[in-house]
Motif scaffolding. Structure first.
Motif, PDB file in Angstrom:
ATOM      1  N   MET A   1       0.829  -1.266  -0.143  1.00  0.00           N
ATOM      2  CA  MET A   1      -0.021  -0.105   0.028  1.00  0.00           C
ATOM      3  C   MET A   1       0.907   1.211   0.003  1.00  0.00           C
ATOM      4  O   MET A   1       2.072   1.332   0.641  1.00  0.00           O
ATOM      5  CB  MET A   1      -0.870   0.185   1.317  1.00  0.00           C
ATOM      6  CG  MET A   1      -1.914   1.095   1.256  1.00  0.00           C
ATOM      7  SD  MET A   1      -2.902   1.050   2.687  1.00  0.00           S
ATOM      8  CE  MET A   1      -4.168   0.133   2.543  1.00  0.00           C
ATOM      9  N   GLU A   2       0.425   2.227  -0.852  1.00  0.00           N
ATOM     10  CA  GLU A   2       1.210   3.375  -0.938  1.00  0.00           C
ATOM     11  C   GLU A   2       1.262   4.345   0.702  1.00  0.00           C
ATOM     12  O   GLU A   2       0.266   4.073   1.284  1.00  0.00           O
ATOM     13  CB  GLU A   2       0.669   4.374  -1.937  1.00  0.00           C
ATOM     14  CG  GLU A   2       0.950   4.024  -3.241  1.00  0.00           C
ATOM     15  CD  GLU A   2       0.472   4.952  -4.356  1.00  0.00           C
ATOM     16  OE1 GLU A   2       1.251   5.765  -4.629  1.00  0.00           O
ATOM     17  OE2 GLU A   2      -0.856   4.895  -4.834  1.00  0.00           O
ATOM     18  N   ARG A   3       2.367   5.085   0.641  1.00  0.00           N
ATOM     19  CA  ARG A   3       2.250   5.631   1.971  1.00  0.00           C
ATOM     20  C   ARG A   3       1.083   6.725   2.188  1.00  0.00           C
ATOM     21  O   ARG A   3       0.907   7.602   1.074  1.00  0.00           O
ATOM     22  CB  ARG A   3       3.737   6.476   2.074  1.00  0.00           C
ATOM     23  CG  ARG A   3       3.797   7.197   3.397  1.00  0.00           C
ATOM     24  CD  ARG A   3       5.197   7.421   3.769  1.00  0.00           C
ATOM     25  NE  ARG A   3       5.972   8.353   2.755  1.00  0.00           N
ATOM     26  CZ  ARG A   3       6.789   9.464   3.373  1.00  0.00           C
ATOM     27  NH1 ARG A   3       7.497   9.086   4.686  1.00  0.00           N
ATOM     28  NH2 ARG A   3       7.288  10.313   2.712  1.00  0.00           N
ATOM     29  N   LYS A   4       0.519   6.846   3.216  1.00  0.00           N
ATOM     30  CA  LYS A   4      -0.346   7.913   3.465  1.00  0.00           C
ATOM     31  C   LYS A   4      -0.277   8.899   4.528  1.00  0.00           C
ATOM     32  O   LYS A   4       0.721   8.593   5.479  1.00  0.00           O
ATOM     33  CB  LYS A   4      -1.813   6.918   3.863  1.00  0.00           C
ATOM     34  CG  LYS A   4      -2.257   5.869   3.202  1.00  0.00           C
ATOM     35  CD  LYS A   4      -2.901   6.187   1.889  1.00  0.00           C
ATOM     36  CE  LYS A   4      -3.483   4.852   1.313  1.00  0.00           C
ATOM     37  NZ  LYS A   4      -3.996   5.212  -0.243  1.00  0.00           N
ATOM     38  N   LEU A   5      -0.923  10.091   4.120  1.00  0.00           N
ATOM     39  CA  LEU A   5      -0.647  11.104   5.156  1.00  0.00           C
ATOM     40  C   LEU A   5      -2.071  11.125   6.046  1.00  0.00           C
ATOM     41  O   LEU A   5      -3.228  11.266   5.320  1.00  0.00           O
ATOM     42  CB  LEU A   5      -0.652  12.237   4.652  1.00  0.00           C
ATOM     43  CG  LEU A   5      -0.684  13.719   5.256  1.00  0.00           C
ATOM     44  CD1 LEU A   5       0.156  13.902   6.414  1.00  0.00           C
ATOM     45  CD2 LEU A   5      -0.704  15.039   4.351  1.00  0.00           C
ATOM     46  N   ILE A   6      -2.016  10.719   7.162  1.00  0.00           N
ATOM     47  CA  ILE A   6      -3.258  10.718   8.157  1.00  0.00           C
ATOM     48  C   ILE A   6      -3.310  11.990   8.770  1.00  0.00           C
ATOM     49  O   ILE A   6      -2.562  12.165   9.704  1.00  0.00           O
ATOM     50  CB  ILE A   6      -3.243   9.393   9.072  1.00  0.00           C
ATOM     51  CG1 ILE A   6      -3.286   8.037   8.074  1.00  0.00           C
ATOM     52  CG2 ILE A   6      -4.374   9.378   9.788  1.00  0.00           C
ATOM     53  CD1 ILE A   6      -2.536   7.090   8.669  1.00  0.00           C
ATOM     54  N   ALA A   7      -4.167  12.917   8.443  1.00  0.00           N
ATOM     55  CA  ALA A   7      -4.436  14.192   9.306  1.00  0.00           C
ATOM     56  C   ALA A   7      -5.559  14.064  10.352  1.00  0.00           C
ATOM     57  O   ALA A   7      -6.523  13.700   9.912  1.00  0.00           O
ATOM     58  CB  ALA A   7      -4.992  14.895   8.108  1.00  0.00           C
ATOM     59  N   LEU A   8      -5.009  14.382  11.506  1.00  0.00           N
ATOM     60  CA  LEU A   8      -6.073  14.186  12.519  1.00  0.00           C
ATOM     61  C   LEU A   8      -6.340  15.473  13.248  1.00  0.00           C
ATOM     62  O   LEU A   8      -5.499  16.231  13.948  1.00  0.00           O
ATOM     63  CB  LEU A   8      -5.416  13.343  13.702  1.00  0.00           C
ATOM     64  CG  LEU A   8      -4.766  11.931  13.207  1.00  0.00           C
ATOM     65  CD1 LEU A   8      -4.114  11.336  14.675  1.00  0.00           C
ATOM     66  CD2 LEU A   8      -5.867  10.985  12.948  1.00  0.00           C
ATOM     67  N   ALA A 207       0.703  12.205  -2.762  1.00  0.00           N
ATOM     68  CA  ALA A 207      -0.531  12.655  -3.666  1.00  0.00           C
ATOM     69  C   ALA A 207      -1.836  12.929  -3.076  1.00  0.00           C
ATOM     70  O   ALA A 207      -2.089  12.303  -1.839  1.00  0.00           O
ATOM     71  CB  ALA A 207      -0.735  11.624  -4.705  1.00  0.00           C
ATOM     72  N   ARG A 208      -2.604  13.682  -3.354  1.00  0.00           N
ATOM     73  CA  ARG A 208      -3.834  14.282  -2.585  1.00  0.00           C
ATOM     74  C   ARG A 208      -4.520  12.772  -2.332  1.00  0.00           C
ATOM     75  O   ARG A 208      -5.381  12.765  -1.127  1.00  0.00           O
ATOM     76  CB  ARG A 208      -4.553  15.218  -3.610  1.00  0.00           C
ATOM     77  CG  ARG A 208      -5.621  15.827  -2.620  1.00  0.00           C
ATOM     78  CD  ARG A 208      -5.929  17.287  -3.811  1.00  0.00           C
ATOM     79  NE  ARG A 208      -7.340  17.923  -3.151  1.00  0.00           N
ATOM     80  CZ  ARG A 208      -7.926  18.683  -3.960  1.00  0.00           C
ATOM     81  NH1 ARG A 208      -7.062  19.319  -5.033  1.00  0.00           N
ATOM     82  NH2 ARG A 208      -9.047  19.128  -3.352  1.00  0.00           N
TER      83      ARG A 208
END
Length: 269
Positions: A1-8, A207-208
Motif C-alpha cells: 500500500m502506498e504511504r498515506k498522510l493521516i490528518a487528525l 499525492a492528494r
C-alpha cells in the motif's frame, strides 16, 4: 500500500469525550507510523494546548496548529517551519474597542506565547494556557500573533463579526465555534487546515488521493474536502457529514478514528 498522510483533528475526533486519548487510539497511530505512514495532528489548538497529546501519541511528524496558521516539528528545528500571522494593528483595534463591542476576552497566541485582555470563565475551560498569561496591551504586543480568539457576549456575536469584516475583511477570516459558547477565531485571510495538510503532503511527496483526514466541526471542512478521503465523525455536525466522503460508524468516545483506520488498513490481529 502506498504511504498515506493521516490528518487528525483533535477535539471531538481523535480525543475522547474527556479530551483525552484512549489506549486503542495511541496503539493504532503507533502501528501506522511504524508502517511508514505520516500521522499528523492538524488542530485549531495552540502548540501549548496540543504538545502533551503529540507526545502521548509518540509522533515524529510535523504538527499544524491554529487551524493552519503554524506548521512546525515539535521539539526540533525544522527548516520547513512556516507561519501565517494576524497584523497586530487589528489586534490593538479590538483591544481598544473590546468593551464597546461586547468582547469579554481577547486571546492572542503564538507558537510559544499567549497574551490576554479582559476575562471570561469560558477561556479557562477551553484555553488552559491563558492562566497567568501576560496582559495584552499596546506596550506588550510586540509581534503579530498566529491566531486571535475572541470570547464575546452571545447576543453581540453577529455585530462583532460584522464589525471585524467591515474593518478588516480583506485581511482576516472569522471562524465561529459551534456550541453554546460565543467564541470567534480570527486567522490570516485564506488560512485553514487544508493549507497545512497540503503543505505537509507537498513536503512528504504524498499525492492528494493518499491523504486521509478526520474531523467533526466547521473548521475541518476545507481539510475534509481537500483530502482524497475526508472522513467525518459519527458525532460530527450535519454540514461536515454532508461534505465528507465517509462517516465513522463510531463516535470519538468509542475510538471512532482508530477503529476506522484499523478497518481501512486491515490491522485486525
Amino acid at each position: 500500500m502506498e504511504r498515506k498522510l493521516i490528518a487528525l483533528d483533535l477535539d471531538g475526533t481523535t480525543l475522547n469525550a474527556a479530551s483525552g486519548l484512549n489506549a486503542a487510539t495511541i496503539q493504532t497511530m503507533q502501528r501506522l507510523q511504524a508502517a511508514g505512514h505520516i500521522v499528523s495532528i492538524i488542530t485549531g489548538r495552540s502548540y501549548q494546548g496540543s504538545q502533551a497529546i503529540y507526545d502521548e501519541l509518540k509522533l515524529a511528524s510535523p504538527m499544524i496548529n491554529f487551524n493552519g496558521s503554524l506548521g512546525h516539528l515539535p521539539h526540533r528545528t525544522w527548516e520547513h517551519e512556516y507561519q501565517f500571522t494576524v497584523n497586530k494593528a487589528i489586534v490593538l483595534a479590538l483591544v481598544k474597542y473590546r468593551e464597546q463591542l461586547g468582547i469579554s476576552q481577547i486571546i492572542a497566541e503564538n507558537k510559544n506565547s499567549t497574551m490576554t485582555a479582559g476575562q471570561d470563565v469560558v477561556a479557562d475551560q477551553f484555553f488552559p494556557e491563558v492562566a497567568n498569561s501576560p496582559r495584552l496591551t499596546p506596550e506588550t504586543l510586540t509581534r503579530n500573533p498566529n491566531s486571535l480568539v475572541l470570547i464575546v457576549q452571545l447576543d453581540r456575536r453577529s455585530a462583532v463579526v460584522d464589525w471585524i469584516k467591515s474593518h478588516f475583511g480583506d485581511l482576516v477570516d472569522v471562524g465561529i465555534w459551534g456550541g453554546p459558547n460565543a467564541i470567534l477565531e480570527i486567522t490570516s485571510k485564506g488560512v485553514h487546515k487544508a493549507k497545512g495538510v497540503a503543505y505537509l503532503a507537498d513536503r512528504f511527496k504524498i499525492a492528494r488521493q493518499n491523504i486521509i483526514a478526520f474531523g467533526d466541526e466547521h473548521n475541518d471542512l476545507e481539510m475534509l474536502q481537500y483530502a482524497g478521503l475526508g472522513v467525518a465523525m459519527a458525532n460530527g455536525t450535519p454540514a461536515i457529514k454532508a461534505a465528507a466522503d465517509d462517516i465513522t460508524p463510531y463516535n470519538n468516545d468509542q475510538n471512532g478514528v482508530a477503529r476506522y483506520l484499523e478497518n481501512y488498513f486491515d490491522l485486525a490481529e
